[in-house]
Motif scaffolding. Structure first.
Motif, PDB file in Angstrom:
ATOM      1  N   TYR A   1       0.816  -1.212   0.000  1.00  0.00           N
ATOM      2  CA  TYR A   1       0.000   0.000   0.000  1.00  0.00           C
ATOM      3  C   TYR A   1       0.853   1.267   0.000  1.00  0.00           C
ATOM      4  N   ASP A   2       0.571   2.122  -0.960  1.00  0.00           N
ATOM      5  CA  ASP A   2       1.278   3.404  -1.012  1.00  0.00           C
ATOM      6  C   ASP A   2       0.856   4.283   0.163  1.00  0.00           C
ATOM      7  N   LEU A   3      -0.380   4.046   0.636  1.00  0.00           N
ATOM      8  CA  LEU A   3      -0.920   4.878   1.711  1.00  0.00           C
ATOM      9  C   LEU A   3      -1.830   4.021   2.591  1.00  0.00           C
ATOM     10  N   ILE A   4      -1.702   4.213   3.902  1.00  0.00           N
ATOM     11  CA  ILE A   4      -2.663   3.612   4.830  1.00  0.00           C
ATOM     12  C   ILE A   4      -3.480   4.763   5.416  1.00  0.00           C
ATOM     13  N   VAL A   5      -4.798   4.662   5.278  1.00  0.00           N
ATOM     14  CA  VAL A   5      -5.689   5.703   5.784  1.00  0.00           C
ATOM     15  C   VAL A   5      -6.411   5.162   7.006  1.00  0.00           C
ATOM     16  N   SER A   6      -6.533   5.989   8.052  1.00  0.00           N
ATOM     17  CA  SER A   6      -7.302   5.550   9.210  1.00  0.00           C
ATOM     18  C   SER A   6      -7.827   6.766   9.971  1.00  0.00           C
ATOM     19  N   SER A   7      -8.512   6.511  11.083  1.00  0.00           N
ATOM     20  CA  SER A   7      -9.161   7.605  11.798  1.00  0.00           C
ATOM     21  C   SER A   7      -9.475   7.230  13.231  1.00  0.00           C
ATOM     22  N   ASN A   8      -8.956   7.960  14.135  1.00  0.00           N
ATOM     23  CA  ASN A   8      -9.340   8.148  15.546  1.00  0.00           C
ATOM     24  C   ASN A   8      -8.104   8.593  16.314  1.00  0.00           C
ATOM     25  N   PRO A   9      -8.288   9.209  17.473  1.00  0.00           N
ATOM     26  CA  PRO A   9      -7.140   9.854  18.139  1.00  0.00           C
ATOM     27  C   PRO A   9      -6.048   8.897  18.599  1.00  0.00           C
TER      28      PRO A   9
ATOM     29  N   PRO B   1       9.963   2.738   7.329  1.00  0.00           N
ATOM     30  CA  PRO B   1      10.045   4.188   7.046  1.00  0.00           C
ATOM     31  C   PRO B   1       9.454   4.602   5.699  1.00  0.00           C
ATOM     32  N   LYS B   2       9.207   3.644   4.814  1.00  0.00           N
ATOM     33  CA  LYS B   2       8.633   4.025   3.520  1.00  0.00           C
ATOM     34  C   LYS B   2       7.114   4.103   3.571  1.00  0.00           C
ATOM     35  N   GLN B   3       6.529   3.538   4.618  1.00  0.00           N
ATOM     36  CA  GLN B   3       5.075   3.491   4.679  1.00  0.00           C
ATOM     37  C   GLN B   3       4.504   4.863   5.053  1.00  0.00           C
ATOM     38  N   ARG B   4       3.547   5.328   4.247  1.00  0.00           N
ATOM     39  CA  ARG B   4       2.944   6.630   4.537  1.00  0.00           C
ATOM     40  C   ARG B   4       1.513   6.486   5.053  1.00  0.00           C
ATOM     41  N   PHE B   5       1.129   7.449   5.882  1.00  0.00           N
ATOM     42  CA  PHE B   5      -0.180   7.402   6.554  1.00  0.00           C
ATOM     43  C   PHE B   5      -0.948   8.709   6.388  1.00  0.00           C
ATOM     44  N   LEU B   6      -2.254   8.567   6.170  1.00  0.00           N
ATOM     45  CA  LEU B   6      -3.178   9.705   6.211  1.00  0.00           C
ATOM     46  C   LEU B   6      -4.149   9.411   7.349  1.00  0.00           C
ATOM     47  N   LEU B   7      -4.088  10.223   8.411  1.00  0.00           N
ATOM     48  CA  LEU B   7      -4.906   9.953   9.597  1.00  0.00           C
ATOM     49  C   LEU B   7      -5.846  11.111   9.885  1.00  0.00           C
TER      50      LEU B   7
ATOM     51  N   THR C   1      -1.797  14.332   9.498  1.00  0.00           N
ATOM     52  CA  THR C   1      -3.009  14.205  10.330  1.00  0.00           C
ATOM     53  C   THR C   1      -3.922  15.413  10.157  1.00  0.00           C
ATOM     54  N   LEU C   2      -5.208  15.155  10.313  1.00  0.00           N
ATOM     55  CA  LEU C   2      -6.211  16.221  10.269  1.00  0.00           C
ATOM     56  C   LEU C   2      -7.190  15.975  11.403  1.00  0.00           C
ATOM     57  N   ARG C   3      -7.315  16.940  12.304  1.00  0.00           N
ATOM     58  CA  ARG C   3      -8.363  16.769  13.315  1.00  0.00           C
ATOM     59  C   ARG C   3      -9.333  17.933  13.248  1.00  0.00           C
ATOM     60  N   TYR C   4     -10.524  17.661  13.759  1.00  0.00           N
ATOM     61  CA  TYR C   4     -11.593  18.645  13.684  1.00  0.00           C
ATOM     62  C   TYR C   4     -11.598  19.494  14.943  1.00  0.00           C
ATOM     63  N   LYS C   5     -12.146  20.697  14.830  1.00  0.00           N
ATOM     64  CA  LYS C   5     -12.270  21.559  16.007  1.00  0.00           C
ATOM     65  C   LYS C   5     -13.457  21.041  16.811  1.00  0.00           C
ATOM     66  N   GLN C   6     -13.169  20.041  17.640  1.00  0.00           N
ATOM     67  CA  GLN C   6     -14.261  19.381  18.364  1.00  0.00           C
ATOM     68  C   GLN C   6     -14.756  20.198  19.534  1.00  0.00           C
ATOM     69  N   ARG C   7     -14.017  21.252  19.890  1.00  0.00           N
ATOM     70  CA  ARG C   7     -14.572  22.138  20.918  1.00  0.00           C
ATOM     71  C   ARG C   7     -15.799  22.844  20.336  1.00  0.00           C
TER      72      ARG C   7
END
Ligand code: RBF
Length: 361
Positions: free
Chosen positions: A113-121, A135-141, A154-160
């Motif tokens: 996988y060129d990219l592993i995508v996932s989500s949660n803190p 070290p070659k593995q890239r992530f979009l979180l 990483t991208l997080r939302y303004k949860q406040r």
């Protein structure tokens, strides 16, 4: 066989070599031509990127994960038309959190996988540990934050903002139900588990939004202990309602169903988080404070496929940027919440959107 041999014998060797060269040249020319149409100078893997979406849990009952897979697939489909095939493999990691790092390590070790995508803190720490070994593995979180790792975006939302809007509508609805009685509003929050974003951002901002309506308002906070047990969700909600809570914010994945059922049976109300939940139980769900994770997943995947995703960065997006919102334009909201309450909520949203009310984290 014989016929074939005869043909060859009849053709002079020089002609055969010449034809062969023309044929090979033709194939090469064609291949280069199609490569030019996609990404110049990139290797085969980049022309045909492969993306893994790792769901830390299961999709059913957790729209935040459904939106994740949807957004990535949409981006892949769009780019597949223009640049060849982008493959997306969705893997459900299940509820045993102790297994997630091993599962992600196996994905990285496969080098598929060129990219592993996932989500949660909890994912940034796991990805950091895996990328130290690969070290070659890239992530979009998404829905998590970690800056300074060159393989991780990483991208997080303004949860406040999101939780503040939830607390504000919950308190307005609870206050109206008190019909002028001189009592403080009592709200509830049911969470799947405790984690820093919950304890340090979501719960305090929910309380803060409620206290803008009623400074004496209180929040009863309960934890299911997992993200699937609807029976436990119902039990906790029923207990809170017996204790005086009239409106409950539910952030518990599959356990949300139990919270809504218990509230419905007791005549209490629920505020939904992450997606539009009015349709889940019209008349019981009185607010939907959402994140547009499908849009975020789509846009960030497009950025990756175009070579523009800024790895190493941690971004944060909220109401003003169009990633956090409160759903007003829904007939079930309009039918179940009074006009004066909706007007007060509208003013709050406007204040956040315009920057009059700043809710920094
Ligand atoms: N939210 C869900 O809706 N479903 C889940 O299965 C889920 N699992 C989580 C696991 C961990 C370890 C953590 C830290 C959070 C989880 N969340 C889950 C919460 C999610 O990240 C987010 O805070 C909420 O969806 C509110 O936006």
């Amino acid at each position: 066989m014989k016929c074939h041999d005869r043909k060859h014998r009849r053709m002079p060797r020089r002609v055969v070599v010449f034809l062969l060269l023309v044929w090979i040249g033709g194939i090469k020319g064609f291949a280069l031509g199609s490569a030019d149409k996609s990404q110049k100078g990139s290797g085969d893997r980049e022309r045909h990127p492969s993306i893994a979406v790792f769901i830390p849990g299961v999709m059913s009952g957790s729209p935040i994960y459904e939106m994740l897979a949807e957004g990535v697939k949409q981006a892949a489909a769009e780019k597949s038309n223009a640049q060849g095939q982008v493959t997306v493999t969705v893997i459900e990691g299940g509820f045993n959190q102790a297994e997630w790092e091993g599962r992600i390590t196996a994905l990285a070790a496969s080098a598929r996988y060129d990219l592993i995508v996932s989500s949660n803190p909890s994912l940034p720490a796991i990805a950091a540990s895996v990328s130290a070994k690969f070290p070659k593995q890239r992530f979009l979180l998404l829905d998590g934050a970690l800056a300074g790792k060159p393989q991780i975006y990483t991208l997080r939302y303004k949860q406040r903002e999101q939780a503040y809007m939830a607390g504000h509508i919950a308190a307005l609805v609870a206050e109206e139900a008190l019909q002028g009685e001189n009592k403080a509003v009592r709200l509830g929050l049911v969470a799947g588990q405790e984690y820093p974003a919950m304890n340090e951002v979501i719960l305090p901002a929910y309380r803060e939004g409620a206290q803008q309506v009623d400074p004496k308002g209180t929040v009863d906070f309960r934890v299911v202990g997992n993200w699937f047990d609807a029976g436990k969700g119902a039990e906790l909600a029923a207990d809170m309602i017996r204790g005086g809570a009239t409106v409950i914010l539910s952030i518990a994945g599959g356990a949300n169903e139990g919270v809504v059922q218990a509230a419905f049976e007791a005549g209490a109300k629920v505020v939904w988080f992450d997606t539009n939940g009015y349709g889940v139980r019209p008349g019981t769900v009185v607010g939907s404070a959402v994140v547009y994770q499908d849009k975020a997943a789509y846009e960030q995947t497009i950025r990756f496929l175009e070579g523009r995703l800024p790895f190493g960065k941690a971004e944060q997006l909220g109401v003003a940027e169009g990633y956090v919102d409160f759903i007003e334009a829904d007939p079930d909201y309009q039918a179940s919440v009074s006009a004066p309450v909706r007007e007060k909520q509208r003013i709050l949203i406007e204040q956040i959107r315009s920057g009059v009310l700043r809710l920094e984290e």
